[in-house]
Design an enzyme around this catalytic site. Structure first.
Site, short mmCIF file in Angstrom:
data_model
loop_
_atom_site.label_atom_id
_atom_site.label_comp_id
_atom_site.label_asym_id
_atom_site.label_seq_id
_atom_site.Cartn_x
_atom_site.Cartn_y
_atom_site.Cartn_z
CE LYS A 121 -2.57 -18.15 -5.91
NZ LYS A 121 -1.47 -18.45 -4.99
CG ASP A 148 18.46 -17.86 -6.76
OD1 ASP A 148 19.63 -17.43 -6.76
OD2 ASP A 148 18.11 -18.86 -6.12
CE LYS A 175 3.83 -14.31 -4.62
NZ LYS A 175 3.13 -15.57 -4.27
NE ARG A 225 -8.68 -17.14 2.38
CZ ARG A 225 -8.00 -16.27 3.10
NH1 ARG A 225 -7.93 -16.39 4.41
NH2 ARG A 225 -7.37 -15.27 2.51
CG ASP A 248 1.74 -17.54 -6.75
OD1 ASP A 248 2.65 -16.73 -7.01
OD2 ASP A 248 0.91 -17.37 -5.84
CB THR A 291 -0.75 -7.07 -0.99
OG1 THR A 291 -0.87 -8.48 -0.92
CG2 THR A 291 -1.00 -6.61 -2.39
O1 C5P Z 1 -8.50 -17.17 -0.36
P1 C5P Z 1 -8.09 -15.95 -1.11
O2 C5P Z 1 -9.09 -15.56 -2.19
O3 C5P Z 1 -7.74 -14.79 -0.22
O4 C5P Z 1 -6.77 -16.40 -1.89
C1 C5P Z 1 -5.97 -15.53 -2.60
C2 C5P Z 1 -4.77 -16.23 -3.14
O5 C5P Z 1 -3.93 -15.25 -3.72
C3 C5P Z 1 -3.92 -16.95 -2.10
O6 C5P Z 1 -3.31 -18.08 -2.73
C4 C5P Z 1 -2.89 -15.93 -1.71
O7 C5P Z 1 -1.68 -16.51 -1.28
C5 C5P Z 1 -2.69 -15.21 -3.03
N1 C5P Z 1 -2.20 -13.85 -2.89
C6 C5P Z 1 -2.84 -12.87 -2.17
N2 C5P Z 1 -2.33 -11.61 -2.11
C7 C5P Z 1 -1.18 -11.35 -2.71
C8 C5P Z 1 -0.52 -12.32 -3.45
C9 C5P Z 1 -1.06 -13.59 -3.51
O8 C5P Z 1 -3.91 -13.10 -1.62
N3 C5P Z 1 -0.72 -10.14 -2.66
#
Ligand code: C5P
Length: 258
Positions: free
Chosen positions: A39, A71, A68, A222, A66, A130
């Site tokens: 991503k 516009d 999003k 992470r 990603d 979220t």
């Molecule tokens: O590190 P982690 O597993 O939390 O990363 C989740 C990824 O998904 C990040 O790039 C975050 O910006 C993205 N994301 C999220 N929740 C959302 C939309 C995108 O955690 N609702």
């Protein structure tokens, strides 16, 4: 209906949330045989532009762009055309951009892919971020229905517009699978293996739970990026997802792509 043909590896999207291109490219080299997709989000794209996407693809990695888009329909259609030309496998738009905007994105993707004989990417709609809760929906956006109902409504609107699916929180997957007919992709971030720190994610599920309740793709950042042994962390996630769940009565294909 979910895509049963994906292997377990195909379902894993690694979020390249890193500060520089060297790290990002290093991760692609290290993990591209284990994860289905990478991503690229606002941070990496703003710093390195489409070139970072081209580099990942030239290494054999698939990309979820990603960005999003949100516009006017004409602008989003043009951005969608460029995303197809770039060769990404998934890109997304905000459902709150409305029916015409989503239709324009879906149509531009389809027509560009046909014209250039390229595969058409999966185009997903983000319903409600979220980071928003029911209170902010009501107070700030003046949307008075429940979060779940609003998400369901926007997902159906997205399907009507020709979107291939949605980005959803793990909590919404069951509701979406119940309420939406036909082929519809569900991609979910906010997953945490039981052995990983939750970080700032709140309403989480394990990757295995998310897949078992109906997610096609899960986005992981992470738990893998911070692991001492990143390949081992991915392998553990793959193994957990592959484990048959008697309660759900379902099994998923095992084995990583070689
Ligand atoms: O590190 P982690 O597993 O939390 O990363 C989740 C990824 O998904 C990040 O790039 C975050 O910006 C993205 N994301 C999220 N929740 C959302 C939309 C995108 O955690 N609702």
């Amino acid at each position: 209906m979910r895509n049963a043909e994906l292997t377990v590896s195909d379902r894993i999207v690694l979020a390249l949330d890193v500060d520089n291109d060297r790290e990002a490219i290093g991760l692609v080299a290290e993990l591209k045989d284990l994860v289905g997709m990478f991503k690229v989000g606002h941070q990496l794209f703003t710093a390195y532009g489409p070139d970072i996407v081209r580099r990942i693809i030239s290494m054999g990695g698939r990309v979820f762009l990603d960005l999003k888009y949100h516009d006017i329909p004409n602008t989003v259609a043009k951005a969608s055309t460029e995303a197809v030309k770039l060769g990404v496998s998934i890109f997304n738009v905000h459902a709150l951009g409305g029916l015409d905007m989503m239709k324009a994105a879906a149509l531009a993707a389809k027509e560009t892919a046909e014209k250039l004989h390229l595969p058409c990417p999966i185009v997903l709609a983000v319903t409600i971020l979220t980071s928003m809760d029911e209170r902010s929906l009501r107070k700030e956006l003046k949307i008075s229905r429940s979060l779940q109902r609003e998400v369901g409504h926007l997902a159906r609107l997205a399907q009507r517009a020709g979107m291939h699916g949605v980005v959803s929180s793990p909590q919404e997957i069951k509701m979406l699978r119940k309420g939406i007919r036909g082929e519809f992709v569900v991609l979910t971030p906010g997953v945490r293996p039981a052995w990983a720190a939750t970080d700032d994610q709140k309403r989480i599920m394990t990757p295995a739970e998310a897949v078992h309740v109906g997610a096609d793709y899960i986005v992981v950042g992470r738990p893998v990026l911070k692991a001492e042994d990143r390949r081992e962390a991915v392998r553990k996630i793959l193994e957990e997802i592959s484990m048959p769940r008697t309660a759900a009565g379902s099994k998923y294909p095992t084995g990583a792509r070689k």
